[in-house]
Design an enzyme around this catalytic site. Structure first.
Site: not given
Length: 327
Positions: A125, A249, A283
């Protein structure tokens, strides 16, 4: 005695900047109510814990390269560039179904980039921030003139659809940026690192499904990431009050809110715009930061010239942050 030859180094641009952004998401919208039909969860439970309202899932026959091609082409269009002007393609990702061939060479060929340097980068990520840092340094060193960085993931391939802890979070998509030379700095230094002693908090279980120790990751992110973001500002010679857009993120809305709160306590403005793309995108790992910024620019909540503070973090545990100016 023959004199030893002297090597010559390439001369790059004085600085680097982002020239354009692009993104892509599959069409299929999956709501929290949809997920409640296949697992023990509910819309309110998901909203309370991670802040997600809906996310996008790809179809079974979709591949990560498809998403990267679409996002990369979108970024080139935004930058007003022809594929022939790109000489390097980097594809941060952690969900390619096989290690070889890499995604980058396939993506470049399909977009029409001729004979570029092409490689994948896996920092999970944190991948986009890692890739942006590498691209900026390549341009300044003279190793590249224009670099296409595409964070792309098909996380639904590696998430157990019945796993309530993870299936509610992860989704599919891609986000891209084009990096080129500049007379004035448009991308600050990358501040990056890793905590390999915490590798067991997020990993691929049985070489098939993503596993993460959610509470431990949450505690780590809410205590360690804000200081890393502040270090990136210091490296760029900026103060928290200089930041117009905070783009962490998109791991969990509660983590995003915690980072924003800590930065405001250190002097960030109350009117700082905070990316919350996770609400409708989920996500998407290495795709999340460029996708969020592309969506914000298109919605008008972030504009050309804004100073962005981006920070990525995830499996490894890896992290990276930098400040940059929106094109």
């Amino acid at each position: 005695m023959t004199a030893r030859p002297t090597l010559r180094l390439s001369q790059g641009a004085p600085a680097a900047r982002i020239l354009g952004f692009g993104s892509y998401q599959p069409d299929r919208i999956v709501t929290n109510d949809d997920l409640s039909q296949v697992m023990d969860t509910s819309d309110q439970w998901i909203r309370d814990r991670v802040g997600i309202i809906e996310r996008r899932f790809g179809e079974k026959d979709d591949v990560l390269v498809d998403y990267a091609v679409a996002a990369g082409a979108d970024a080139l269009s935004d930058a007003g560039l022809d594929p022939s002007e790109v000489d390097t393609v980097i594809v941060p990702n952690c969900t390619m179904p096989s290690q070889i061939p890499n995604a980058a060479a396939q993506v470049a060929a399909r977009i029409g980039v001729q004979s570029p340097g092409a490689f994948d980068l896996n920092a999970a990520c944190a991948g986009f921030c890692y890739g942006l840092g590498v691209a900026s340094d390549l341009v300044r060193a003279g190793s590249a003139k224009k670099v296409l960085v595409i964070g792309a993931e098909k996380l639904t391939d590696v998430v157990d659809p019945t796993d309530r802890a993870n299936a509610i979070i992860f989704a599919d998509g891609a986000g891209a940026a084009v990096v080129g030379g500049s007379d004035e700095p448009g991308i600050g230094p990358v501040v990056w690192g890793s905590a390999g002693d915490l590798v067991d908090l997020i990993y691929m279980r049985d070489h098939q499904w993503i596993y993460q120790e959610g509470q431990s990751v949450f505690r780590w992110a809410t205590t360690q990431i804000a200081p890393i973001a502040l270090r990136a500002l210091e490296a760029a010679g900026l103060q928290p009050s200089d930041v117009d857009v905070l783009a962490p993120h998109q791991a969990n809305l509660r983590i995003v809110e915690s980072i924003a709160k800590k930065l405001r306590a250190k002097g960030a403005r109350e009117d700082i715009v905070v990316a919350d793309d996770i609400k409708y995108s989920g996500n998407t790992s290495s795709a999340s930061i460029p996708m969020a910024l592309d969506h914000m620019r298109k919605a008008g909540t972030a504009k050309s010239g804004d100073v962005v503070l981006a920070v990525g973090f995830g499996a490894g545990l890896s992290y990276a942050a930098q400040a940059f100016v929106l094109p």
